[in-house]
Design a protein around this motif. Structure first.
Motif, PDB file in Angstrom:
ATOM      1  N   GLY A 264       0.859  -1.191   0.138  1.00 54.74           N
ATOM      2  CA  GLY A 264      -0.238  -0.200   0.239  1.00 54.74           C
ATOM      3  C   GLY A 264       0.896   1.275  -0.051  1.00 54.74           C
ATOM      4  O   GLY A 264       0.582   2.125  -0.868  1.00 54.74           O
ATOM      5  N   LYS A 265       2.094   1.322   0.868  1.00 56.76           N
ATOM      6  CA  LYS A 265       2.838   2.384   0.851  1.00 56.76           C
ATOM      7  C   LYS A 265       3.363   2.664  -0.403  1.00 56.76           C
ATOM      8  O   LYS A 265       3.761   3.788  -0.907  1.00 56.76           O
ATOM      9  CB  LYS A 265       3.608   2.292   2.164  1.00 56.76           C
ATOM     10  CG  LYS A 265       3.015   2.367   3.412  1.00 56.76           C
ATOM     11  CD  LYS A 265       3.881   2.513   4.708  1.00 56.76           C
ATOM     12  CE  LYS A 265       4.600   3.724   4.745  1.00 56.76           C
ATOM     13  NZ  LYS A 265       5.379   3.558   6.040  1.00 56.76           N
ATOM     14  N   ILE A 266       3.977   1.691  -1.088  1.00 58.89           N
ATOM     15  CA  ILE A 266       4.848   1.718  -2.372  1.00 58.89           C
ATOM     16  C   ILE A 266       3.958   2.163  -3.380  1.00 58.89           C
ATOM     17  O   ILE A 266       4.495   3.124  -4.331  1.00 58.89           O
ATOM     18  CB  ILE A 266       5.584   0.647  -2.580  1.00 58.89           C
ATOM     19  CG1 ILE A 266       6.669   0.151  -1.837  1.00 58.89           C
ATOM     20  CG2 ILE A 266       5.944   0.226  -4.155  1.00 58.89           C
ATOM     21  CD1 ILE A 266       7.418  -1.406  -1.706  1.00 58.89           C
ATOM     22  N   LEU A 267       2.731   1.597  -3.318  1.00 54.15           N
ATOM     23  CA  LEU A 267       1.788   2.020  -4.273  1.00 54.15           C
ATOM     24  C   LEU A 267       1.501   3.607  -4.077  1.00 54.15           C
ATOM     25  O   LEU A 267       1.439   4.409  -5.235  1.00 54.15           O
ATOM     26  CB  LEU A 267       0.438   1.209  -4.249  1.00 54.15           C
ATOM     27  CG  LEU A 267      -0.574   1.743  -5.257  1.00 54.15           C
ATOM     28  CD1 LEU A 267      -0.594   1.548  -6.813  1.00 54.15           C
ATOM     29  CD2 LEU A 267      -2.164   1.045  -4.890  1.00 54.15           C
ATOM     30  N   LEU A 268       1.238   3.959  -2.947  1.00 54.27           N
ATOM     31  CA  LEU A 268       0.884   5.477  -2.697  1.00 54.27           C
ATOM     32  C   LEU A 268       2.223   6.452  -3.057  1.00 54.27           C
ATOM     33  O   LEU A 268       2.171   7.421  -3.626  1.00 54.27           O
ATOM     34  CB  LEU A 268       0.602   5.718  -1.441  1.00 54.27           C
ATOM     35  CG  LEU A 268      -0.602   5.264  -0.937  1.00 54.27           C
ATOM     36  CD1 LEU A 268      -0.801   5.213   0.602  1.00 54.27           C
ATOM     37  CD2 LEU A 268      -1.970   5.775  -1.478  1.00 54.27           C
ATOM     38  N   ALA A 269       3.385   5.779  -2.934  1.00 45.96           N
ATOM     39  CA  ALA A 269       4.444   6.408  -3.268  1.00 45.96           C
ATOM     40  C   ALA A 269       4.718   6.607  -4.719  1.00 45.96           C
ATOM     41  O   ALA A 269       5.304   7.628  -5.406  1.00 45.96           O
ATOM     42  CB  ALA A 269       5.810   5.689  -2.465  1.00 45.96           C
ATOM     43  N   ALA A 270       4.576   5.618  -5.422  1.00 51.53           N
ATOM     44  CA  ALA A 270       4.518   5.615  -6.871  1.00 51.53           C
ATOM     45  C   ALA A 270       3.424   6.633  -7.403  1.00 51.53           C
ATOM     46  O   ALA A 270       3.640   7.290  -8.422  1.00 51.53           O
ATOM     47  CB  ALA A 270       4.171   4.372  -7.395  1.00 51.53           C
ATOM     48  N   LEU A 271       2.216   6.738  -6.872  1.00 51.16           N
ATOM     49  CA  LEU A 271       1.177   7.763  -7.557  1.00 51.16           C
ATOM     50  C   LEU A 271       1.618   9.201  -7.055  1.00 51.16           C
ATOM     51  O   LEU A 271       1.695  10.014  -8.087  1.00 51.16           O
ATOM     52  CB  LEU A 271      -0.006   7.426  -6.716  1.00 51.16           C
ATOM     53  CG  LEU A 271      -0.676   6.109  -6.959  1.00 51.16           C
ATOM     54  CD1 LEU A 271      -1.917   5.927  -6.238  1.00 51.16           C
ATOM     55  CD2 LEU A 271      -1.247   6.256  -8.549  1.00 51.16           C
TER      56      LEU A 271
END
Length: 438
Positions: free
Chosen positions: A101-108
């Motif tokens: 979840g955190k990596i997905l948010l970082a990518a966005l």
């Protein structure tokens, strides 16, 4: 014999996991402060005050986005880890979903920054610095602090945090020598942090036996939904406390940003006192709130007197030593930065008044009141700071920050009074019938 008993008591205290967690958290915080102090004069000498201001401005934007990347996981995830720490399979799913979840948010967030810089031509003065700073988002996403908090094993991450900051300092000395290299400052900070985090992930997988599964998007969405209040409260608090530099960028030139960021960096260091006190007292305060209200208020009164007095001493010393502090950090005489620091020096004193209010809110589990207070503070800060800055430039922002600290104390007091006026009445000693509180 008494010496032996004292030694055993001290030994048992040190072995207590909660005490160890607090001590290692204090080590992490202290090392971050120390590295920040050491890096300031090095960077100012290497890249100049104006580029130093732009680097800090880019860092402020990234830190704001890191609130999005964290999305309340830093508050909710340790609890989940603690609950499932003896169930490796369940723990593996929790860890995998939080990291995913955190990596997905970082990518966005990174995509948003790059589109803003290269697609919309925003952040013109520091576009490349900001673009190179996105690595910090992935450093935040992979930071497993929450995991080690939940596992109550903070020693390793405190050591690796110090090591990554030392690598950053070494990078400044070896590679940053001119204003043109300012784009690499935040890049190195993120790069070294990310490298250390990847090492920690290997340790979690190989030595602690935690498996990394594919993202479970239903579970990730559910966790994001449950963390919404935490996220917005954190976001509002961060904007109120750290958003001044971003607001100032709409009105002032790079040199003024550098002067303000230097003073702000000093103040953010000394402002760590109130939150550190809060983190130290909240476990005992929460227990007393449920079991013994009379001792709860007695405990809070003692804490209140101590922290307000300490905050006053720190603020007064910082105010009068401002010229010396600025000269030591910048190795030059910067009168504008001194003026800002003299005003901002009273932030810790004003912030110390609200420690008790926040402790009562958390002890009473009033998340909605915290959310409301955070956003009222944020709205007030933005409005007052923009207004004062429009008329008085950087010094207006300083007074706006002071006004915000007083406002949040007032708002929290009013909200607590409306929630349960006996809480305020008993704390301030208006009545001694604290046992009557239900």
């Amino acid at each position: 014999m008494f010496e032996k008993i004292s030694f055993l008591s001290f030994s048992n205290l040190i072995r207590n996991r909660s005490i160890q967690n607090f001590l290692f958290l204090a080590i992490i915080q202290s090392s971050n402060v120390l590295i920040s102090i050491i890096s300031m004069p090095l960077l100012i000498q290497s890249i100049g005050v104006d580029q130093f201001g732009l680097v800090n401005l880019a860092l402020s934007v990234i830190i704001l986005l890191n609130i999005v990347v964290g999305f309340g996981y830093n508050l909710s995830a340790p609890r989940e880890v603690a609950i499932h720490q003896k169930d490796k399979q369940a723990l593996s799913h929790v860890v995998s979903n939080v990291f995913s979840g955190k990596i997905l948010l970082a990518a966005l967030c990174s995509l948003g920054v790059l589109v803003a810089v290269f697609g919309l031509d925003l952040f013109k003065e520091y576009q490349m610095i900001l673009a190179f700073s996105v690595l910090l988002l992935f450093s935040e996403a992979t930071l497993p602090l929450w995991f080690f908090q939940g596992m109550e094993k903070m020693k390793l991450i405190s050591i690796t945090n110090i090591f990554s900051k030392l690598l950053f300092l070494m990078g400044i000395v070896l590679f940053i020598h001119s204003p043109e290299q300012s784009r690499w400052v935040n890049f190195m900070l993120g790069g070294f942090g990310l490298s250390i985090n990847l090492f920690l992930l290997v340790y979690i997988h190989d030595y602690l036996g935690i498996k990394f599964y594919r993202p479970e998007f239903d579970a990730i969405f559910k966790s994001l939904k449950s963390n919404v209040l935490f996220f917005f409260s954190n976001l509002a608090s961060h904007i109120s406390i750290n958003g001044g530099l971003i607001i100032l960028s709409f009105f002032s030139v790079a040199e003024t940003l550098g002067m303000y960021s230097l003073a702000e960096r000093v103040v953010m260091i000394i402002r760590l006192l109130p939150p550190m006190v809060f983190q130290a007292i909240i476990p005992r305060a929460s227990a007393l709130y449920k079991k013994d209200k009379k001792n709860f208020f007695s405990f809070l009164r003692k804490i209140h007197k101590s922290i307000v007095f300490t905050g006053l001493i720190i603020s007064v010393f910082t105010h009068y030593l401002a010229p010396w502090i600025i000269e030591i950090l910048s190795r030059s005489i910067l009168n504008e930065a001194v003026e800002y620091l003299r005003v901002l020096a009273f932030v810790p004193f004003l912030a110390s008044f609200n420690v008790v209010n926040v402790t009562i809110l958390i002890s009473a589990d009033q998340r909605k009141l915290m959310f409301k207070a955070s956003w009222l503070m944020c709205i007030f800060m933005v409005f007052v700071s923009f207004t004062l800055m429009y008329f008085f430039d950087g010094i207006g922002l300083c007074y706006g920050i002071l006004a915000t600290e007083f406002f949040i104390f007032l708002i929290c007091t009013i909200l607590l009074y409306r929630f349960d006026k006996s809480l305020i009445i008993c704390f301030y000693g208006i009545t001694e019938n604290s046992d009557s509180i239900s």
